[in-house]
Design an enzyme around this catalytic site. Structure first.
Site, PDB file in Angstrom:
ATOM      1  N   GLU A  52      16.474  29.343   7.107  1.00  0.00           N
ATOM      2  CA  GLU A  52      17.094  28.106   6.627  1.00  0.00           C
ATOM      3  C   GLU A  52      16.480  26.858   7.246  1.00  0.00           C
ATOM      4  O   GLU A  52      16.479  25.789   6.638  1.00  0.00           O
ATOM      5  CB  GLU A  52      18.605  28.123   6.871  1.00  0.00           C
ATOM      6  CG  GLU A  52      19.372  29.119   5.998  1.00  0.00           C
ATOM      7  CD  GLU A  52      19.439  30.531   6.575  1.00  0.00           C
ATOM      8  OE1 GLU A  52      18.730  30.806   7.582  1.00  0.00           O
ATOM      9  OE2 GLU A  52      20.194  31.357   6.044  1.00  0.00           O
ATOM     10  N   PHE A 114      35.177  35.422   9.210  1.00  0.00           N
ATOM     11  CA  PHE A 114      33.812  35.937   9.195  1.00  0.00           C
ATOM     12  C   PHE A 114      32.841  34.841   8.730  1.00  0.00           C
ATOM     13  O   PHE A 114      33.050  34.215   7.704  1.00  0.00           O
ATOM     14  CB  PHE A 114      33.727  37.147   8.255  1.00  0.00           C
ATOM     15  CG  PHE A 114      32.327  37.678   8.119  1.00  0.00           C
ATOM     16  CD1 PHE A 114      31.661  38.207   9.223  1.00  0.00           C
ATOM     17  CD2 PHE A 114      31.659  37.627   6.908  1.00  0.00           C
ATOM     18  CE1 PHE A 114      30.369  38.683   9.117  1.00  0.00           C
ATOM     19  CE2 PHE A 114      30.354  38.101   6.788  1.00  0.00           C
ATOM     20  CZ  PHE A 114      29.713  38.639   7.897  1.00  0.00           C
ATOM     21  N   GLN A 115      31.818  34.637   9.507  1.00  0.00           N
ATOM     22  CA  GLN A 115      30.795  33.613   9.228  1.00  0.00           C
ATOM     23  C   GLN A 115      31.376  32.221   9.045  1.00  0.00           C
ATOM     24  O   GLN A 115      30.903  31.431   8.234  1.00  0.00           O
ATOM     25  CB  GLN A 115      29.940  34.026   8.023  1.00  0.00           C
ATOM     26  CG  GLN A 115      29.143  35.281   8.324  1.00  0.00           C
ATOM     27  CD  GLN A 115      27.992  35.529   7.383  1.00  0.00           C
ATOM     28  OE1 GLN A 115      28.076  35.214   6.204  1.00  0.00           O
ATOM     29  NE2 GLN A 115      26.921  36.113   7.894  1.00  0.00           N
ATOM     30  N   LYS A 164      34.448  28.494  -0.266  1.00  0.00           N
ATOM     31  CA  LYS A 164      34.222  29.414  -1.381  1.00  0.00           C
ATOM     32  C   LYS A 164      35.281  29.280  -2.486  1.00  0.00           C
ATOM     33  O   LYS A 164      34.975  29.355  -3.673  1.00  0.00           O
ATOM     34  CB  LYS A 164      34.205  30.842  -0.835  1.00  0.00           C
ATOM     35  CG  LYS A 164      33.831  31.863  -1.883  1.00  0.00           C
ATOM     36  CD  LYS A 164      33.429  33.176  -1.243  1.00  0.00           C
ATOM     37  CE  LYS A 164      33.342  34.238  -2.344  1.00  0.00           C
ATOM     38  NZ  LYS A 164      32.141  35.036  -2.265  1.00  0.00           N
ATOM     39  N   MET A 481       0.060  19.672  24.474  1.00  0.00           N
ATOM     40  CA  MET A 481       0.612  18.385  24.882  1.00  0.00           C
ATOM     41  C   MET A 481       1.333  18.498  26.223  1.00  0.00           C
ATOM     42  O   MET A 481       1.229  17.619  27.079  1.00  0.00           O
ATOM     43  CB  MET A 481       1.567  17.867  23.793  1.00  0.00           C
ATOM     44  CG  MET A 481       2.126  16.495  24.055  1.00  0.00           C
ATOM     45  SD  MET A 481       0.827  15.299  24.314  1.00  0.00           S
ATOM     46  CE  MET A 481       0.634  14.629  22.683  1.00  0.00           C
TER      47      MET A 481
HETATM   48  C1  LIG Z   1       4.337  13.817  20.658  1.00  0.00           C
HETATM   49  C2  LIG Z   1       4.748  12.520  20.061  1.00  0.00           C
HETATM   50  C3  LIG Z   1       4.078  11.360  20.406  1.00  0.00           C
HETATM   51  C4  LIG Z   1       4.406  10.142  19.802  1.00  0.00           C
HETATM   52  N1  LIG Z   1       3.658   9.047  20.113  1.00  0.00           N
HETATM   53  C5  LIG Z   1       3.831   7.905  19.406  1.00  0.00           C
HETATM   54  C6  LIG Z   1       2.983   6.772  19.577  1.00  0.00           C
HETATM   55  O1  LIG Z   1       2.045   6.780  20.366  1.00  0.00           O
HETATM   56  N2  LIG Z   1       3.213   5.682  18.820  1.00  0.00           N
HETATM   57  C7  LIG Z   1       4.214   5.639  17.897  1.00  0.00           C
HETATM   58  O2  LIG Z   1       4.346   4.639  17.209  1.00  0.00           O
HETATM   59  N3  LIG Z   1       5.043   6.669  17.745  1.00  0.00           N
HETATM   60  C8  LIG Z   1       4.880   7.803  18.455  1.00  0.00           C
HETATM   61  N4  LIG Z   1       5.712   8.867  18.240  1.00  0.00           N
HETATM   62  C9  LIG Z   1       6.820   8.721  17.271  1.00  0.00           C
HETATM   63  C10 LIG Z   1       8.033   8.050  17.902  1.00  0.00           C
HETATM   64  O3  LIG Z   1       8.743   8.996  18.635  1.00  0.00           O
HETATM   65  C11 LIG Z   1       8.949   7.452  16.817  1.00  0.00           C
HETATM   66  O4  LIG Z   1       9.301   8.438  15.886  1.00  0.00           O
HETATM   67  C12 LIG Z   1       8.299   6.322  16.053  1.00  0.00           C
HETATM   68  O5  LIG Z   1       7.666   5.417  16.914  1.00  0.00           O
HETATM   69  C13 LIG Z   1       9.355   5.581  15.243  1.00  0.00           C
HETATM   70  O6  LIG Z   1       8.754   4.843  14.238  1.00  0.00           O
HETATM   71  P1  LIG Z   1       9.461   3.559  13.627  1.00  0.00           P
HETATM   72  O7  LIG Z   1       9.809   2.589  14.684  1.00  0.00           O
HETATM   73  O8  LIG Z   1       8.587   3.104  12.540  1.00  0.00           O
HETATM   74  O9  LIG Z   1      10.871   4.043  13.144  1.00  0.00           O
HETATM   75  P2  LIG Z   1      11.459   5.035  12.062  1.00  0.00           P
HETATM   76  O10 LIG Z   1      12.070   6.147  12.794  1.00  0.00           O
HETATM   77  O11 LIG Z   1      10.555   5.320  10.944  1.00  0.00           O
HETATM   78  O12 LIG Z   1      12.654   4.102  11.596  1.00  0.00           O
HETATM   79  C14 LIG Z   1      12.555   3.264  10.525  1.00  0.00           C
HETATM   80  C15 LIG Z   1      13.290   1.961  10.772  1.00  0.00           C
HETATM   81  O13 LIG Z   1      13.240   1.238   9.557  1.00  0.00           O
HETATM   82  C16 LIG Z   1      14.533   0.961   9.103  1.00  0.00           C
HETATM   83  N5  LIG Z   1      14.560   1.077   7.656  1.00  0.00           N
HETATM   84  C17 LIG Z   1      14.660   2.180   6.887  1.00  0.00           C
HETATM   85  N6  LIG Z   1      14.649   1.860   5.594  1.00  0.00           N
HETATM   86  C18 LIG Z   1      14.540   0.524   5.526  1.00  0.00           C
HETATM   87  C19 LIG Z   1      14.487  -0.419   4.460  1.00  0.00           C
HETATM   88  N7  LIG Z   1      14.533  -0.050   3.185  1.00  0.00           N
HETATM   89  N8  LIG Z   1      14.361  -1.720   4.762  1.00  0.00           N
HETATM   90  C20 LIG Z   1      14.335  -2.130   6.054  1.00  0.00           C
HETATM   91  N9  LIG Z   1      14.387  -1.300   7.096  1.00  0.00           N
HETATM   92  C21 LIG Z   1      14.475   0.016   6.839  1.00  0.00           C
HETATM   93  C22 LIG Z   1      15.462   1.920   9.786  1.00  0.00           C
HETATM   94  O14 LIG Z   1      16.744   1.366   9.903  1.00  0.00           O
HETATM   95  C23 LIG Z   1      14.755   2.143  11.127  1.00  0.00           C
HETATM   96  O15 LIG Z   1      15.154   1.170  12.055  1.00  0.00           O
HETATM   97  C24 LIG Z   1       5.447  10.084  18.860  1.00  0.00           C
HETATM   98  C25 LIG Z   1       6.145  11.233  18.551  1.00  0.00           C
HETATM   99  C26 LIG Z   1       5.800  12.445  19.116  1.00  0.00           C
HETATM  100  C27 LIG Z   1       6.550  13.665  18.719  1.00  0.00           C
HETATM  101  C1  LIG Z   2      10.996  22.867  18.999  1.00  0.00           C
HETATM  102  C2  LIG Z   2      10.244  22.241  20.138  1.00  0.00           C
HETATM  103  N1  LIG Z   2      10.215  22.848  21.337  1.00  0.00           N
HETATM  104  C3  LIG Z   2       9.527  22.287  22.353  1.00  0.00           C
HETATM  105  C4  LIG Z   2       8.879  21.090  22.192  1.00  0.00           C
HETATM  106  C5  LIG Z   2       8.128  20.449  23.350  1.00  0.00           C
HETATM  107  N2  LIG Z   2       6.684  20.353  23.028  1.00  0.00           N
HETATM  108  C6  LIG Z   2       6.136  19.217  22.566  1.00  0.00           C
HETATM  109  S1  LIG Z   2       4.524  19.373  22.205  1.00  0.00           S
HETATM  110  C7  LIG Z   2       4.518  20.986  22.700  1.00  0.00           C
HETATM  111  C8  LIG Z   2       3.273  21.813  22.637  1.00  0.00           C
HETATM  112  C9  LIG Z   2       2.859  22.109  21.254  1.00  0.00           C
HETATM  113  O1  LIG Z   2       1.857  23.093  21.293  1.00  0.00           O
HETATM  114  P1  LIG Z   2       0.916  23.349  20.060  1.00  0.00           P
HETATM  115  O2  LIG Z   2       1.707  23.532  18.839  1.00  0.00           O
HETATM  116  O3  LIG Z   2      -0.037  24.426  20.400  1.00  0.00           O
HETATM  117  O4  LIG Z   2       0.187  21.959  19.886  1.00  0.00           O
HETATM  118  P2  LIG Z   2      -0.944  21.269  20.802  1.00  0.00           P
HETATM  119  O5  LIG Z   2      -0.248  20.248  21.625  1.00  0.00           O
HETATM  120  O6  LIG Z   2      -1.596  22.326  21.618  1.00  0.00           O
HETATM  121  O7  LIG Z   2      -1.846  20.646  19.790  1.00  0.00           O
HETATM  122  C10 LIG Z   2       5.784  21.356  23.150  1.00  0.00           C
HETATM  123  C11 LIG Z   2       6.114  22.700  23.670  1.00  0.00           C
HETATM  124  C12 LIG Z   2       8.982  20.480  20.914  1.00  0.00           C
HETATM  125  N3  LIG Z   2       8.426  19.290  20.666  1.00  0.00           N
HETATM  126  N4  LIG Z   2       9.639  21.082  19.907  1.00  0.00           N
END
Ligand SMILES: Cc1cc2nc3c(=O)[nH]c(=O)nc-3n(C[C@H](O)[C@H](O)[C@H](O)COP(=O)(O)OP(=O)(O)OC[C@H]3O[C@@H](n4cnc5c(N)ncnc54)[C@H](O)[C@@H]3O)c2cc1C
Ligand SMILES: Cc1ncc(C[n+]2csc(CCOP(=O)(O)OP(=O)(O)O)c2C)c(N)n1
Ligand SMILES: [Mg+2]
Lengths: 567, 164
Positions: A52, A114-115, A164, A481
């Site tokens: 799911e 159940f469930q 249900k 990472m």
């Molecule tokens: C490993 C990892 C590394 C990351 N590194 C970075 C990084 O280096 N740089 C980076 O930028 N991010 C990074 N991120 C992502 C970060 O965590 C956030 O998800 C991201 O920065 C959020 O983007 P955003 O501010 O555009 O917001 P979003 O989460 O896209 O939010 C959208 C915003 O727009 C608003 N909105 C929605 N619809 C409308 C509309 N119609 N009109 C007006 N407003 C609207 C919402 O209210 C909200 O405030 C990383 C994520 C991971 C997993």
């Molecule tokens: C469900 C979940 N568990 C743990 C993490 C923490 N986490 C962030 S990046 C990462 C490593 C990901 O490894 P891989 O998919 O091999 O990607 P790589 O960074 O090596 O490109 C982990 C464990 C996460 N983001 N999501």
């Protein structure tokens, strides 16, 4: 008198009326009546997944790539709890979903039947809203309201829990013409005064930056962003979620900002005197240490959700409204005032000179290696071979960041990535949703060897549906990472980041009837990728990359965004 | 600077609405100092009086986050809206034996409290007033021996504008 319909019939009818033609799901006792109805409904294509969680991410991938509401259907109890990660993923990134869960009959609710699980209770903090429908008479209205809430304002997932007995009870079908909720009225039209204030700040600015976020994608404001940037000669940077909201290949693009953003984007933001943030929520990955974020800048913040404004950073001109409309109004004001383009260009000339110095000083780069495959090189090649025209899902980790940095996204809704929750295992099922919605487009999942194993079971789903998705595994043999953090901040103590057993991905592909390919040397990359792209079937490409390659630039967590570790 | 705020919140009278509000506070680490809920004249709406505290940015977030909930119809920061009346009620079961029975009654008189239940060894006292009045009564009765104390939490209402 209209004939009566069962709850299950009403549910399926509601889906049709909402224009839903694809749903993702998994059956069980509590939804068997709905499945019975679907059996008779060829207009709705049901995609049977293997887990799911996969259904929710697939619905999410469909939603992100099309702008429609993604729908999934699961049974009560474990079926419902398995959706939680997918719901939370969509919630954090503001993606519209309707999740239909079966529930035990109303008279058994609360009996530990159940469930039985209190799924509305469990998902309250990670849905935009949720409903438990207790009377069949409320069903049609509730379903229409669910779609309405999911797609309007700041989009988000809505869960509808369906006991249900409600599915089996009969009533007249009354489809409401529209949903009016006195307690929910998102503001789309911005205040003209605020827009004028924003304009005045632009006129007074010498070092502006346009910051594009995910809201630009969801409101479809990319044209307006481009028009504004080109009219005023504004440098544009994007959050991870904003990539594609402005062409990554445009001369005004500074690429992504933040923790793994470009040197020049972070320097431009840090030294700017004005930030126009459009649909971005100033996440901590973007701001770094908040006190040190853009200390000289005034901030104009356009967002449809007032809670995003002034949450993390202090804002000078809040504009509550839809990005597209707010930018359209701003463009109107600009035209009314009619300042010549030349003046704007002159106004920002020095600023651009400075930015160009930063760009030349530290462009995005990496060190080539004749022995090891560099992941950045793989992404560059992919970009080249696909002419930047693919829909690209990513997993989470280094693979995601290299994709964000090196694949230049020119169009909205072409990058599907879990930003807010950072859900490993998101990308592959999301690519299934995207490929279902776009049968004629090239869909990629750029994966890590860890992440791909989190929803690997969906290979069977992709095979069922004959989806020619290309999964590119950047196999570094690490949870890369996390390993990178341990390398940089924990003295290379590599704790629990290496699997003793990794499956042979080529054989695995074979086991599912898909095609498996492998590259272990740099010169193999191009031919293997070409072969993958030419293959009309699900392909798993196992690319052995330099195991300890890092993602740079990197801003250490909690530090100012100017304190970047460079290559 | 941290400050106490009394919020008046109208929500749809639906199952789960209260859980959403309470969950919002716990999930986002906001404080609830007191919470009082009841039906309104319109049976489809419930009224909540919620007392919280935080600095300006936190209070702004709390109010916006409340408004963002689909079930929340209206939020008024009573504290910021100018003059308002607020009341709380407490039931205090206090030891009242030979030497102190008269003393308890005297205090009740001064603070206009009512004795609502009497037993050979206790009086149960009802006191209504502002938070500071309730606290004053509690402090005065404490030395006599409070056996049980129940407070309702604050309810508040804006004063009608006295324009002539
Ligand atoms: C490993 C990892 C590394 C990351 N590194 C970075 C990084 O280096 N740089 C980076 O930028 N991010 C990074 N991120 C992502 C970060 O965590 C956030 O998800 C991201 O920065 C959020 O983007 P955003 O501010 O555009 O917001 P979003 O989460 O896209 O939010 C959208 C915003 O727009 C608003 N909105 C929605 N619809 C409308 C509309 N119609 N009109 C007006 N407003 C609207 C919402 O209210 C909200 O405030 C990383 C994520 C991971 C997993
Ligand atoms: C469900 C979940 N568990 C743990 C993490 C923490 N986490 C962030 S990046 C990462 C490593 C990901 O490894 P891989 O998919 O091999 O990607 P790589 O960074 O090596 O490109 C982990 C464990 C996460 N983001 N999501
Ligand atoms: Mg890895």
């Amino acid at each position: 008198m209209a004939t009566k319909m069962t709850g299950a019939q009403i549910i399926v009818e509601a889906l049709k009326r909402e224009g839903v033609d694809i749903i993702f799901g998994y059956p069980g006792g509590a939804v068997i009546d709905i499945y019975d109805e679907l059996y008779r409904t060829p207009e709705i294509k049901h995609v049977l997944v293997r887990h799911e969680q996969g259904a929710t991410h697939a619905a999410d991938g469909l939603a992100r790539s099309t702008g429609k509401v993604g729908v999934c259907l699961v049974t009560s109890g474990p079926g419902a709890t398995n959706t939680v990660t997918g719901i939370a993923t969509a919630y954090m990134d503001s993606i519209p979903l309707v999740v239909l869960t079966g529930q035990v009959p109303t008279k058994l609710i609360g009996n530990d039947a159940f469930q039985e699980v209190d799924i509305t209770g469990i998902t309250r903090p990670c849905t935009k809203h949720n409903f438990l429908v207790k009377r069949v008479e409320d069903l049609a209205w509730t379903l229409k309201a669910a779609f309405h809430i999911a797609r309007t304002g700041r989009p988000g997932p809505v869960l509808v829990d369906l006991p249900k007995d409600v599915q089996q009870a009969k009533t007249e079908f009354v489809w409401p013409e529209e949903i009016k909720l006195r307690s929910y009225n998102p503001v789309y039209e911005p205040h003209r005064k605020q827009v004028e204030k924003a304009y005045r700040l632009l006129e007074a600015s010498t070092r502006p930056v346009l910051l594009v976020g995910g809201g630009v994608i969801s409101s479809g404001a990319h044209e307006e962003v481009r028009e504004l940037a080109e009219l005023l000669h504004l440098p544009v940077t994007m959050t991870l979620m904003g990539l594609g909201g402005f062409p990554g290949t445009h001369e005004y693009s500074l690429g992504m900002l933040g923790m793994h953003g470009t040197y020049y984007a972070n320097m431009a933001v840090a030294n700017s005197d004005l930030i126009i943030a459009v649909g971005a929520r100033f996440d901590d990955r973007v701001t770094g240490k908040v006190d040190a974020f853009a200390p000289m800048a005034k901030i104009v913040h356009i967002d449809i959700d007032p809670t995003s404004i002034q949450k993390n950073v202090r804002v000078d001109v809040p504009i509550v409204g839809d990005c597209k409309r707010a930018l359209a109004r701003l463009l109107e004001v600009i035209r009314e005032v009619g300042r010549p383009a030349k003046l704007w260009k002159e106004q920002f000339k020095e600023w651009w000179e400075q930015i160009d110095i930063w760009k030349r000083r530290y462009p995005l780069s990496y060190k080539q290696d004749s022995e090891h495959i560099k992941p950045q090189f793989v992404i560059e090649k992919l970009y080249e071979l696909t002419k930047g025209e693919a829909i690209v899902a990513t997993e989470v980790g280094q693979n995601q960041m290299w994709t964000a940095q090196f694949y230049k996204f020119d169009r909205p809704r072409t990058l599907l990535s879990s930003g807010g929750l950072g859900t490993m295992g998101y990308g592959f099922p999301a690519s299934i949703g995207a490929q279902m919605a776009h049968p004629d487009k090239l869909v990629l999942d750029i994966a890590g060897d860890g992440s791909i194993q989190m929803n690997i079971q969906e290979m069977a789903t992709a095979m069922d549906q004959k989806l020619p998705i290309k999964v590119i595994i950047l196999n570094n043999g690490y949870l890369g990472m996390v390993r990178q953090w341990q390398e940089l901040f924990y003295d290379r103590r590599y704790s629990a980041v290496q699997f003793a057993t990794i499956p042979d991905f080529v054989k695995l592909a074979d086991a599912y009837g898909a095609v498996g390919l492998r590259a272990t040397k740099p010169e193999e990359v191009e031919p293997v990728l070409k072969k993958a792209l030419e293959t009309n079937s699900l392909v798993l490409v196992d690319i052995h990359i330099a195991p300890e390659e890092g993602v740079f630039p990197m801003v250490p967590a909690g530090r100012a965004t100017t304190e970047m570790i460079l290559v | 600077m941290e400050k106490k705020h009394t919020l008046s919140v109208l929500v749809e009278n639906t199952p789960g609405a209260l859980a959403r509000i309470v969950g919002l506070f716990s999930g986002r680490g906001f404080n609830i100092d007191s919470l009082c809920v009841a039906e309104t004249l319109d049976p489809t709406l419930s009224h909540l009086t919620l007392v919280t505290h935080g600095d300006d940015m936190i209070i702004e977030q709390i109010i916006k986050q409340l408004r963002r909930l689909i079930d929340v119809y209206k939020v008024v920061d009573v504290t910021e809206e100018g003059e308002f009346v607020e009341r709380e009620m407490a039931l205090i079961k206090v030891r009242a034996e030979k030497e102190t029975r008269a003393e308890v009654l005297r205090m009740c008189d001064i603070f206009r409290c009512k004795v609502v239940d009497v037993s050979p060894k206790t009086y149960t006292v009802e006191v209504t007033g502002t938070e500071s009045k309730i606290e004053a009564v509690i402090e005065l009765l404490r030395p006599l021996g409070i056996k049980e104390l129940v407070r309702t939490g604050l309810v508040a209402m804006r004063r009608e504008k006295k324009t002539l």
